[in-house]
Design an enzyme around this catalytic site. Sequence first.
Site, PDB file in Angstrom:
ATOM      1  N   SER A 233      39.517  -9.041 -40.654  1.00 61.73           N
ATOM      2  CA  SER A 233      39.547  -7.968 -41.662  1.00 61.73           C
ATOM      3  C   SER A 233      40.316  -8.460 -42.881  1.00 61.73           C
ATOM      4  CB  SER A 233      40.269  -6.746 -41.085  1.00 61.73           C
ATOM      5  OG  SER A 233      40.528  -5.793 -42.086  1.00 61.73           O
TER       6      SER A 233
ATOM      7  N   TYR B 229      47.660  -2.204 -36.691  1.00 64.65           N
ATOM      8  CA  TYR B 229      46.255  -2.647 -36.735  1.00 64.65           C
ATOM      9  C   TYR B 229      46.164  -3.974 -37.497  1.00 64.65           C
ATOM     10  CZ  TYR B 229      41.382  -2.977 -38.195  1.00 64.65           C
ATOM     11  OH  TYR B 229      40.104  -3.444 -38.451  1.00 64.65           O
TER      12      TYR B 229
HETATM   13  N1  LIG Z   1      34.643  -0.570 -40.811  1.00 65.92           N
HETATM   14  C1  LIG Z   1      35.709  -1.127 -41.391  1.00 65.92           C
HETATM   15  O1  LIG Z   1      36.247  -0.601 -42.401  1.00 65.92           O
HETATM   16  C2  LIG Z   1      36.243  -2.433 -40.866  1.00 65.92           C
HETATM   17  C3  LIG Z   1      36.960  -3.240 -41.755  1.00 65.92           C
HETATM   18  C4  LIG Z   1      37.470  -4.469 -41.299  1.00 65.92           C
HETATM   19  C5  LIG Z   1      37.246  -4.853 -39.993  1.00 65.92           C
HETATM   20  N2  LIG Z   1      36.566  -4.037 -39.140  1.00 65.92           N
HETATM   21  C6  LIG Z   1      36.381  -4.522 -37.765  1.00 65.92           C
HETATM   22  O2  LIG Z   1      34.988  -4.620 -37.505  1.00 65.92           O
HETATM   23  C7  LIG Z   1      34.750  -4.525 -36.099  1.00 65.92           C
HETATM   24  C8  LIG Z   1      33.626  -3.541 -35.860  1.00 65.92           C
HETATM   25  O3  LIG Z   1      34.013  -2.288 -36.397  1.00 65.92           O
HETATM   26  P1  LIG Z   1      32.973  -1.239 -36.995  1.00 65.92           P
HETATM   27  O4  LIG Z   1      33.394  -0.949 -38.385  1.00 65.92           O
HETATM   28  O5  LIG Z   1      31.593  -1.642 -36.708  1.00 65.92           O
HETATM   29  O6  LIG Z   1      33.434   0.035 -36.129  1.00 65.92           O
HETATM   30  P2  LIG Z   1      32.645   1.029 -35.170  1.00 65.92           P
HETATM   31  O7  LIG Z   1      31.433   1.542 -35.850  1.00 65.92           O
HETATM   32  O8  LIG Z   1      33.680   2.007 -34.720  1.00 65.92           O
HETATM   33  O9  LIG Z   1      32.220   0.096 -33.939  1.00 65.92           O
HETATM   34  C9  LIG Z   1      33.185  -0.419 -33.069  1.00 65.92           C
HETATM   35  C10 LIG Z   1      32.516  -1.042 -31.872  1.00 65.92           C
HETATM   36  O10 LIG Z   1      33.536  -1.609 -31.024  1.00 65.92           O
HETATM   37  C11 LIG Z   1      33.285  -1.209 -29.701  1.00 65.92           C
HETATM   38  N3  LIG Z   1      34.489  -1.129 -28.884  1.00 65.92           N
HETATM   39  C12 LIG Z   1      35.651  -0.503 -29.170  1.00 65.92           C
HETATM   40  N4  LIG Z   1      36.501  -0.611 -28.140  1.00 65.92           N
HETATM   41  C13 LIG Z   1      35.860  -1.329 -27.180  1.00 65.92           C
HETATM   42  C14 LIG Z   1      36.207  -1.771 -25.873  1.00 65.92           C
HETATM   43  N5  LIG Z   1      37.389  -1.509 -25.308  1.00 65.92           N
HETATM   44  N6  LIG Z   1      35.298  -2.496 -25.177  1.00 65.92           N
HETATM   45  C15 LIG Z   1      34.088  -2.782 -25.709  1.00 65.92           C
HETATM   46  N7  LIG Z   1      33.696  -2.384 -26.930  1.00 65.92           N
HETATM   47  C16 LIG Z   1      34.588  -1.659 -27.643  1.00 65.92           C
HETATM   48  C17 LIG Z   1      32.614   0.154 -29.806  1.00 65.92           C
HETATM   49  O11 LIG Z   1      31.794   0.370 -28.664  1.00 65.92           O
HETATM   50  P3  LIG Z   1      32.079   1.418 -27.484  1.00 65.92           P
HETATM   51  O12 LIG Z   1      33.018   2.459 -28.018  1.00 65.92           O
HETATM   52  O13 LIG Z   1      30.721   1.935 -27.158  1.00 65.92           O
HETATM   53  O14 LIG Z   1      32.648   0.576 -26.403  1.00 65.92           O
HETATM   54  C18 LIG Z   1      31.745  -0.024 -31.048  1.00 65.92           C
HETATM   55  O15 LIG Z   1      30.498  -0.560 -30.691  1.00 65.92           O
HETATM   56  C19 LIG Z   1      36.093  -4.130 -35.479  1.00 65.92           C
HETATM   57  O16 LIG Z   1      36.694  -5.295 -34.950  1.00 65.92           O
HETATM   58  C20 LIG Z   1      36.901  -3.620 -36.669  1.00 65.92           C
HETATM   59  O17 LIG Z   1      38.287  -3.774 -36.471  1.00 65.92           O
HETATM   60  C21 LIG Z   1      36.050  -2.847 -39.547  1.00 65.92           C
END
Ligand SMILES: NC(=O)c1ccc[n+]([C@@H]2O[C@H](COP(=O)([O-])OP(=O)(O)OC[C@H]3O[C@@H](n4cnc5c(N)ncnc54)[C@H](OP(=O)(O)O)[C@@H]3O)[C@@H](O)[C@H]2O)c1
Length: 276
Positions: free
Chosen positions: A138, A151
């Site tokens: 991130s 975080y």
């Molecule tokens: N969106 C942002 O602003 C942003 C910015 C920087 C970085 N990120 C990073 O990008 C990545 C993806 O995030 P996103 O934005 O796509 O968020 P999201 O839409 O909330 O998706 C998160 C995914 O992670 C999975 N997950 C969470 N806990 C888990 C666990 N214990 N075991 C297996 N799967 C798990 C969830 O699946 P289940 O709940 O079905 O298990 C879901 O598929 C993350 O690492 C996040 O930190 C996001």
Amino acid sequence: MSTQPEIKQCILITGASAGFGKLVAEKLLAKGHTVYAAARRVEKMRDIEAKGAHILHMDVTDTESVKAGVDQMLAEQGRIDVLFNNAGYGSYGTIECIPLDEIQYQYDVNVFGLARLVQAVLPQMRKQRSGRIINTASVVGHVSTAVLGWYASTKFAVEGFSDALRMEVKQFGIDVVLIEPGAVKTEFDEVAFAKLDSLDHAEDYQPLVSAFRKFTGKLYSKSPGPESTANAVIKAIEAKSPKTRYATTMDSKLLPRVKRLFSDKLFDKIVLSQMK
Ligand SMILES: NC(=O)c1ccc[n+]([C@@H]2O[C@H](COP(=O)([O-])OP(=O)(O)OC[C@H]3O[C@@H](n4cnc5c(N)ncnc54)[C@H](OP(=O)(O)O)[C@@H]3O)[C@@H](O)[C@H]2O)c1
């Protein structure tokens, strides 16, 4: 319509039930790659299963479930070309007020979860003498601010271990790539704000926490969708020689550079002035 890629790859994606993971899965399936989509909420992956994804029920905090998923993929495909190590969540709150068990759980998902996957796929990738590990970090893996410090610290950890891993496995023909999104509209912000709202913050922190919530809420209401990040992941997968890190949004490209222009104290002042 599905098109056959030049080289069909076997790709494992964690966090494939929403956000970046799901969109990347859709794009890869449309290109004809073999996709193993992993998450806890399998019901949220039925649509990509219908498009050809192999669905794995996986909790990245559970070593057995990670191992079972990787074993199944290897039994069925005999190889793993790419791991998109993407599962994660944000737990916003002040350093003092997030309970230690929640901090530990966040590390278990965002840091040790990625480590479990890395350790599960590397023996096969070393055997193949090829592979690509793409870790989602991130912008906050470079720039930490008030109320998202725990975080951010998980993403600093992902940056740190990925740099070391890249050097360790280059000799085996394995690439390690970091994906660095800024604020992107997925399910991420709902989860992070729900965590913040569930906390019992000491009265002293209330003005800062409310200002953070207002500022960050506004930021997310204007933030882009997952398209540019998913496209960067596809680039990282298909490039002959991928970059070591891909900053995928305007804020993630600019913020680390801007921070370097200021002293820590001046940067703190600027950030806090935005949270008033
Ligand atoms: N969106 C942002 O602003 C942003 C910015 C920087 C970085 N990120 C990073 O990008 C990545 C993806 O995030 P996103 O934005 O796509 O968020 P999201 O839409 O909330 O998706 C998160 C995914 O992670 C999975 N997950 C969470 N806990 C888990 C666990 N214990 N075991 C297996 N799967 C798990 C969830 O699946 P289940 O709940 O079905 O298990 C879901 O598929 C993350 O690492 C996040 O930190 C996001």
